[in-house]
Write a protein that holds these residues in place. Structure first.
Motif, mmCIF file in Angstrom:
data_model
loop_
_atom_site.group_PDB
_atom_site.id
_atom_site.type_symbol
_atom_site.label_atom_id
_atom_site.label_comp_id
_atom_site.label_asym_id
_atom_site.label_seq_id
_atom_site.Cartn_x
_atom_site.Cartn_y
_atom_site.Cartn_z
ATOM 1 N N UNK A 31 1.093 -1.033 -0.130
ATOM 2 C CA UNK A 31 0.437 -0.155 0.431
ATOM 3 C C UNK A 31 0.327 1.538 -0.345
ATOM 4 N N UNK A 32 0.921 2.271 -1.033
ATOM 5 C CA UNK A 32 1.434 3.453 -1.026
ATOM 6 C C UNK A 32 2.502 3.146 -2.332
ATOM 7 N N UNK A 33 2.720 2.293 -2.707
ATOM 8 C CA UNK A 33 3.566 2.147 -3.700
ATOM 9 C C UNK A 33 3.885 3.758 -4.896
ATOM 10 N N UNK A 34 4.883 3.780 -5.511
ATOM 11 C CA UNK A 34 5.052 4.556 -6.599
ATOM 12 C C UNK A 34 4.204 4.470 -7.680
ATOM 13 N N UNK A 35 3.573 4.778 -8.512
ATOM 14 C CA UNK A 35 2.909 3.959 -9.441
ATOM 15 C C UNK A 35 4.337 3.380 -10.554
ATOM 16 N N UNK A 36 4.543 4.944 -11.073
ATOM 17 C CA UNK A 36 5.780 5.143 -12.093
ATOM 18 C C UNK A 36 7.064 3.910 -11.877
ATOM 19 N N UNK A 37 7.278 4.079 -10.462
ATOM 20 C CA UNK A 37 8.703 2.882 -10.379
ATOM 21 C C UNK A 37 8.708 1.830 -10.645
ATOM 22 N N UNK A 38 7.131 0.985 -11.045
ATOM 23 C CA UNK A 38 6.879 0.292 -11.180
ATOM 24 C C UNK A 38 6.846 -0.241 -12.809
#
Length: 266
Positions: free
Chosen positions: A48-55
């Motif tokens: 929860x709270x991952x950075x979308x562009x990191x993925x």
């Protein structure tokens, strides 16, 4: 004045050379040929709270390369199902969700593991939640490569796998991340850093430049075609880190701003 020295301007003439640079790509090494011929099992950790562009950034490139080379992808979280990018306490934000296909308990053996960053890292550290660190420690020896983007390196540091290793992280949160890994050799001016089988990148979009460098190392110059098809021009020098200046990181090296973006393979 600050940005006038951040990069040299590529000329139109140099951009015309990209076609020949792809056509005349160097021969793949034996290791790269072996990687091209095997099925790679790759996991990406969700929380929860991952950075979308990191993925999404690295995943686009991995998806493109998988057209040529077999890659099995596992999206891993505490539970199977949707995981929101919205960190705790920020319900007002738009909430993209990714689907976890596997849990920390049932994920098959992996060759590559990627840990993204995001504001959720802070929430997990403050809550004393170590489920990701435990998974990284459990799987570290079996991995060929462990990668992190942005604040994702905080999990690697807390798992103990950065001890004595060179690493970097998000520059805006540099002090917070590095305080959680005092035994790592943190590099304040770096777009990405590789130390053995551990690759770490600076903040958010830097993960895409690291992914290009990694895929080129892993598969060879053949990946240039994929990146040019996607019309992405990666930074090629890992020392190019203008955001170390922007965020005034202690110990930075302003002399490492060596180049601007260029077409893949140039």
């Amino acid at each position: 004045m600050l940005f006038s020295k951040l990069c040299q301007v590529a000329t139109y003439t140099s951009l015309l050379l990209i076609g020949s640079s792809v056509t005349n790509a160097a021969q793949a090494t034996q290791a790269q040929l072996a990687n091209q011929g095997r099925t790679v099992h790759m996991g990406i950790i969700l929380f929860p709270g991952f950075e979308p562009l990191d993925i999404i950034g690295p995943l686009e490139f991995i998806f493109s390369v998988s057209e040529k080379f077999p890659i099995k992808l596992y999206m891993i979280a505490d539970q199977v199902g949707a995981v929101s990018a919205v960190p705790p306490g920020r319900a007002h934000m738009a909430g993209p969700q990714f689907l976890a296909t596997h849990t920390f308990q049932n994920t098959p053996k992996l060759n590559i593991l990627l840990k993204p960053g995001g504001m959720g890292d802070i929430s997990m550290v403050e809550a004393g939640n170590t489920v990701i660190e435990n998974f990284i420690k459990q799987r570290y020896d079996e991995l060929d490569y462990l990668m992190s983007v942005c604040t994702g390196s905080v999990s690697l540091a807390r798992a103990g796998v950065l001890k004595g290793k060179r690493a970097t992280t998000n520059k805006r949160l540099y002090n917070w991340v590095t305080s959680n890994g005092p035994d790592a050799n943190w590099v304040p001016s770096a777009r990405w850093v590789e130390d053995g089988k551990v690759w770490t990148s600076s903040g958010v979009a830097a993960g895409m430049d690291m992914t290009y460098a990694f895929l080129k190392m892993f598969y060879g110059d053949t990946v240039n075609e994929n990146f040019n098809t996607l019309e992405y021009a990666p930074l090629l020098d890992s020392r190019t880190d203008p955001f170390a200046i922007v965020h005034n990181v202690t110990g930075r090296d302003d002399g490492n701003l060596t180049s601007c973006v260029t077409p893949a393979g140039f």
